[in-house]
Design an enzyme around this catalytic site. Structure first.
Site, mmCIF file in Angstrom:
data_model
loop_
_atom_site.group_PDB
_atom_site.id
_atom_site.type_symbol
_atom_site.label_atom_id
_atom_site.label_comp_id
_atom_site.label_asym_id
_atom_site.label_seq_id
_atom_site.Cartn_x
_atom_site.Cartn_y
_atom_site.Cartn_z
ATOM 1 N N GLY A 92 -8.238 44.042 -57.542
ATOM 2 C CA GLY A 92 -9.059 43.076 -56.804
ATOM 3 C C GLY A 92 -8.231 42.112 -55.978
ATOM 4 O O GLY A 92 -8.670 41.647 -54.934
ATOM 5 N N GLU A 93 -7.043 41.803 -56.458
ATOM 6 C CA GLU A 93 -6.208 40.829 -55.758
ATOM 7 C C GLU A 93 -4.969 41.469 -55.129
ATOM 8 O O GLU A 93 -4.049 40.779 -54.718
ATOM 9 C CB GLU A 93 -5.804 39.712 -56.730
ATOM 10 C CG GLU A 93 -7.007 38.894 -57.153
ATOM 11 C CD GLU A 93 -6.750 38.060 -58.396
ATOM 12 O OE1 GLU A 93 -6.290 36.938 -58.237
ATOM 13 O OE2 GLU A 93 -7.026 38.544 -59.515
ATOM 14 N N ILE A 142 -18.345 39.730 -59.555
ATOM 15 C CA ILE A 142 -18.265 38.681 -58.523
ATOM 16 C C ILE A 142 -18.289 39.301 -57.124
ATOM 17 O O ILE A 142 -17.746 38.753 -56.179
ATOM 18 C CB ILE A 142 -17.010 37.798 -58.729
ATOM 19 C CG1 ILE A 142 -15.741 38.650 -58.839
ATOM 20 C CG2 ILE A 142 -17.171 36.955 -59.977
ATOM 21 C CD1 ILE A 142 -14.456 37.818 -58.991
ATOM 22 N N PRO A 193 -13.631 54.913 -56.266
ATOM 23 C CA PRO A 193 -12.933 54.764 -54.984
ATOM 24 C C PRO A 193 -13.752 54.008 -53.938
ATOM 25 O O PRO A 193 -13.174 53.357 -53.068
ATOM 26 C CB PRO A 193 -12.696 56.223 -54.554
ATOM 27 C CG PRO A 193 -12.663 56.986 -55.839
ATOM 28 C CD PRO A 193 -13.672 56.306 -56.734
#
Lengths: 766, 339
Positions: A726-727, A471, A654
């Site tokens: 991701g969050e 995404i 990274p």
């Protein structure tokens, strides 16, 4: 890109996005880019009221528009759509409000008709000429609205309990220092740049759906249930997604409606919904309110923590944000109480939006911690250190790893925190009041059952196939790195196929689980391939004859063994197969149900981890520091400098990890300073439904956003030691910004967003 | 968006003729024929079904000389067909009229400034969400006589100056404030020939007729602006206060031009934006400043005068104070005094 990156150690090597070129040259095909044969175009007509009934639909003028083919409404759709359950209740949909289910209106902007035409323009004109009349009722817009109903989460959910331990109220009563404050966060919308689109085409009873999705497997099974057809007759194609952020995990109403429309017209149908429609046809971040009570001793050690949260949801659905799982477990504290309530109003059902529970709940907690630090006259970093813990306080479960203070120390050093003078308004640069603030960020480490297929050709090319999703996060790249690491082939010889429900199933790209879930199952498949090659090699007349197969590795396009033995990969592969070697693998992570794969094959991801495990707790942590500048006279707020340090286990790439975290920091600033969906409470209708009025930062708002990756080794969380990140980046930022604004001005903003009018009365001398 | 007739005008005369057809006495905002230049406001509103012209007259093909920026004895003439970007980058504009260059540079985005023309820019329609969303039935600007949903609605960004019981929509532009503060002239061509008037007289307050936004007659086209030739224009500033650093409308803005001799203000000219229903000339504030020295206290008195008549509506209560501070800051900046 290092084309020779085919050896153990590829995992962890900074690598540019493998799909970067396709994306910047426009070659990457997004769902609505796929050409369709002779498509019809759909335009959604949406409700102008938030509550009531459709009294009449006059289709005459709309049907008279040249090119209009058909109009779907509740009057003609019949029972084409079957009922399904809410995603968070083990179903698939983001709202149980039935698509064109009746004349009833549940919220503003609800889909009330689908106009189908030969062209997009004709469909749009038809929708504009559709004359709907309503029998409106007074809507409840949200908190404190007449008619809104409050329910406790524990009363409406069989699986939810409010975390608690000890006697928080009694401890508060005797605590040396207390903080007792209320906080609030606004409605926010994901607004991915790619609009909400759906294209559907039927052929011989089989349906293909092109739609930006972060859950192609769930979409396939959910849509099959809605249409009452076999799941295997549906294929969902979503190779590239222009942002999702949680808005594309559960089914929205549009998908089944476009599928039904395509069947009725017997031709492909394409929908590209308008930007303003995205505010009401998908989910959003619920508005929340919080009551926090902290009690501490004189040294700053917490003795009591109370966190009560209230959240707005729709009339029919009990979607809950419920961030107390994280906020009650962050710090050592012997007495904790919490409660989550939902307020039913005449709104669309909210849903997952990047770090759904942690963003609002940690805004409240981390603001309160800053207030406690001020009450105690303790450096905010030091206050976190005094309350750091290696086990969560509710059940005493151990954290698998926790590098919170290492992150604070790394970020503080980079930021220059030791130059901060604590007095509000004391750091001034000319006409600008400078404020520095910090906050903890945390996100649960979750892993889900997943499946993948890996194929090695005799020429040493590798294909990895799984119905996972990129995404925009870098999933293609981390999967390629995993195969390169385990199979010893260069990254550019790895073909990764994602985003297609015909591939082996993978979980929703949510809860930051993709890298851990997918890389581990891909590594498992690769290991099986290595084992086959190695077993054949040691048993044959080769340089490896008699060696222990477990000691052979694939590296640099060769099979390598002890004592410098080596042979080219193609030779080693041919010993196993004259063609390709193909392995299909499944993985069920620690804590996931034993039938997790069976659930996955019904489109239900079974994420495990975070605070939901029985034997341990696993989170990633970080520390975020923000500099704000507030003009001494006009009080506009800018955040020119953000530094975050994060520890999230093994970092596969990274480069893409930093990109994710940097995006998170920028989003966090955006959430603190800009993002709020305004609602006209008289009619429960959004008013700023476009990107000119719903503000996000532009380049000029972001000067420095530095990401520091703090090394962390945690082999408990999964074999590869991966924690999702991701969050992680956007959780603490809201509080860090508000804390910095306090430091700049002496004004505590407890209700987001921070806006200049809240600072005009600040008592700072000009 | 609804079907419309597209006409491409080859000359200004063609354009005026096409634009005047069937105009009747309808004000230009709701006339059946609409002119298309950059299209950055018109196409947007047509897609939202808020504007529904029957004819769109594309004036991009008219004489290219009309986009010229030229120095004349009476000042600098800006062709109305020049883009915002062209004007903002023009050396004479930057040197002699900083308030204009700054107002243009701080508006919109580079992409929009490359498309939008100066003439179209001053006619940009309001961003009031109740005007832009058909589904709110009450909007006197969109549907005369239907009421105003903003009066008691979400109105944080709405105007506090020049408001009426019929409309509080904010005039959204920046360039117009600079023109107001420079005593600029506007050149207009219409069915009855050409005319020139003070730019300040172009726009109207909403009063009882918010759908009539300007004093343009049916079919008239803005063809140019004239900035005065005077040394004082160089001491001019545009200050724009907004929620983010770029690509955003003003919550409050001030265009200030000071005619100073030593430290005495001979004349001050002030345009205010983000706070008013039209490009706003703050003459009461100018009177406070005229003939005296300027300092923080004087600037504050001028700002008080500018906002003495402000009327707030709820969420925009802060604009009275913000507007004053914005003007103070701009005045001090123009006078090269520290905040």
């Amino acid at each position: 890109m290092d084309g020779n990156l085919g050896r153990p150690g590829a995992i962890g090597t900074a690598t540019p996005r493998v799909d970067g070129r396709l994306k910047v040259t426009g070659e990457a095909r997004y769902a609505s880019d796929f050409p369709l044969a002779d498509p019809a175009f759909a335009f959604l007509a949406t409700s102008a009221i938030a509550r009531g009934r459709i009294a009449d639909i006059d289709e005459g003028e709309a049907r008279a528009v040249p090119g209009v083919l058909d109009i779907l409404t509740f009057r003609n759709i019949g029972d084409a759509v079957k009922r399904t359950k809410l995603f968070s209740d083990g179903g698939y949909v983001g709202s149980t409000i039935m698509p064109l289910g009746s004349d009833r209106i549940f919220h503003d902007g609800q889909i009330v008709a689908v106009v189908l035409a030969e062209t997009f323009e004709a469909a749009r004109e038809g929708a504009h000429r559709l004359n709907l009349s309503y029998a409106p009722e007074a809507p409840s817009a949200g908190f404190d609205s007449p008619g809104a109903e409050t329910v406790a989460a524990r009363d409406v959910s069989s699986t939810f309990e409010d975390p608690a331990v000890g006697d928080a109220e009694a401890a508060l009563a005797t605590a040396a220092v207390t903080v007792d404050e209320r906080y609030a966060t606004p409605t926010q919308h994901h607004n991915p740049i790619e609009l909400f689109t759906t294209s559907c085409a039927w052929s011989d009873g089989k349906l293909t759906v092109w739609e930006p999705s972060q859950n192609v497997t769930g979409l396939k099974y959910g849509l099959a249930e809605q249409l009452g057809i076999e799941p295997d007759n549906i294929r969902v194609v979503s190779p590239y997604i222009g942002g999702a952020f949680g808005s594309r995990g559960s089914l929205t109403q549009r998908t089944v409606l476009i599928a039904v429309a395509a069947r009725r017209l017997n031709r492909p149908v394409k929908l590209v919904a308008m930007r303003y429609q995205g505010f009401t046809i998908a989910t959003y971040r619920a508005e929340t309110r919080h009551h926090i009570k902290l009690g501490a001793d004189r040294d700053g050690k917490l003795v009591a923590l109370v966190h009560e949260g209230e959240e707005v949801t729709s009339r029919p659905d009990n979607y809950k944000v419920a961030g107390t799982d994280a906020s009650t477990r962050l710090y050592a504290c012997p007495n904790v109480a919490s409660k989550v309530s939902m307020v039913h109003a005449d709104r669309n059902t909210p849903g997952f939006m990047r770090s759904p529970p942690e963003v609002p709940y940690l805004f409240a907690l981390e603001s309160a911690m800053d207030e406690l630090a001020i009450a105690l006259n303790i450096n905010p970093v030091e206050l976190r250190r005094r309350n750091d813990t290696d086990k969560e306080p509710i059940k005493g479960l151990p954290y698998t790893s926790r590098s919170l203070m290492a992150c604070f120390d790394a970020a503080a050093k980079s930021f220059g925190w030791d130059r901060r003078t604590p007095q509000p308004g004391s750091m001034r640069d000319g006409d600008w009041l400078v404020g520095w603030g910090c906050a903890t960020t945390m996100y649960p480490t979750q892993v889900a059952p997943a499946a993948a297929r890996v194929t090695v050709t005799p020429q040493g090319s590798v294909k990895v196939q799984t119905a996972a999703h990129d995404i925009g996060t870098g999933a293609y790249t981390v999967v390629a790195l995993t195969a390169a690491d385990k199979l010893g082939v260069p990254v550019d010889k790895v073909i990764v196929e994602l985003g297609d429900s015909d591939l082996p199933p993978a979980p929703v790209a949510g809860g930051s689980n993709t890298t851990a879930s997918i890389c581990n199952v891909v590594a498992k498949a690769c290991e099986q391939i290595r084992a086959k090659i190695a077993a054949a090699a040691v048993g044959a007349d080769s340089v490896f004859k008699g060696a222990d197969a477990a000691t052979l590795v694939l590296a640099d396009g060769h099979l390598q063994g002890p004592g410098g033995t080596s042979e080219p990969l193609d030779k080693a592969v041919r010993r196993v197969s004259n063609g390709a070697i193909e392995v299909y693998a499944e993985n069920i992570p620690h804590g996931a149900p034993p039938d997790g794969i069976a659930k996955l094959y019904q489109g239900h991801p079974a994420l495990a981890g975070g605070a939901k495990l029985k034997d341990r707790i696993q989170f990633a942590f970080g520390a975020e520091f923000v500099e704000v500048r507030v003009h001494a006279l006009t009080r506009e707020v800018r955040a020119p400098r953000v530094v975050g340090a994060f520890a999230a286990g093994k970092i596969v790439d990274p480069t893409t990890a930093k990109s994710q975290l940097m995006g998170g920091l920028i989003w966090g600033v955006s959430s603190a300073l800009h993002e709020a969906t305004e609602i006209d409470r008289r009619v429960a209708r959004y008013v700023n439904t476009d990107l000119a009025e719903y503000l996000i930062p532009v380049n000029a708002d972001v000067e420095v956003a530095d990401v520091i990756l703090v090394p962390e080794d945690d082999r408990q969380v999964n074999d590869l030691g991966i924690k999702g990140l991701g969050e992680l980046g956007n959780v603490g930022t809201n509080a860090a910004v508000a804390n910095a604004v306090y430091h700049a001005t002496g004004v505590r903003i407890r209700e987001l967003p921070v806006r200049l009018e809240k600072l005009l009365d600040a008592p700072v001398a000009l | 968006m609804r079907p419309f007739v597209y006409q491409r005008a080859a000359s200004l005369a063609d354009a005026v003729e096409a634009g005047s057809q069937g105009a009747g006495r309808l004000p230009p905002t709701i006339a059946a024929a609409q002119y298309l230049a950059g299209g950055t406001t018109l196409l947007d509103l047509m897609k939202l079904d808020v504007m529904r012209p029957e004819t769109v007259v594309d004036i991009n093909g008219v004489d290219p000389v009309r986009r010229r920026i030229e120095r004349r004895p009476d000042g600098l003439r800006l062709g109305a067909f020049a883009t915002m970007a062209e004007a903002a980058d023009h050396a004479d504009v930057k040197r002699d009229y900083p308030v204009v260059a700054q107002a243009l540079d701080l508006a919109a985005s580079p992409q929009l400034r490359n498309m939008a023309t100066l003439g179209g820019n001053v006619l940009q329609r309001t961003r009031c969400p109740y005007f832009r969303d058909q589904k709110y039935s009450a909007c006197n600007k969109r549907d005369p006589g239907s009421g105003c949903a903003a009066l008691e609605g979400v109105n944080r960004k709405h105007a506090v100056l020049g408001v009426s019981g019929s409309c509080i929509a904010t005039y959204p532009g920046d360039f117009a404030q600079a023109l107001v503060a420079l005593d600029a002239l506007v050149e207009i061509v219409g069915p009855d020939g050409g005319r020139v008037m003070p730019f300040e007289a172009l726009h109207r307050e909403p009063g009882e007729t918010p759908h009539i936004e300007t004093n343009l007659a049916p079919g008239e086209i803005i063809v140019g602006f004239v900035l005065p030739a005077a040394a004082w224009t160089r001491r001019s500033v545009y200050l724009k206060i907004r929620d983010r650093q770029s690509y955003e409308f003003a919550l409050a803005s001030a265009a200030v031009a000071l005619d100073m001799a030593d430290d005495v203000v001979n004349a001050a000219r002030i345009g205010l934006g983000g706070v008013a229903t039209r490009p706003w000339r703050a003459r009461e504030a100018e009177a406070v400043l005229s003939g005296g020295k300027i300092d923080r206290a004087v600037a504050q008195r001028a700002a008080e005068a500018a906002f003495a008549g402000a009327r707030t509506s709820g969420d925009n209560q802060y604009k009275r104070e913000l507007g004053k501070r914005t003007l103070v800051r701009a005045l001090l900046q123009a006078a090269e005094l520290s905040v």
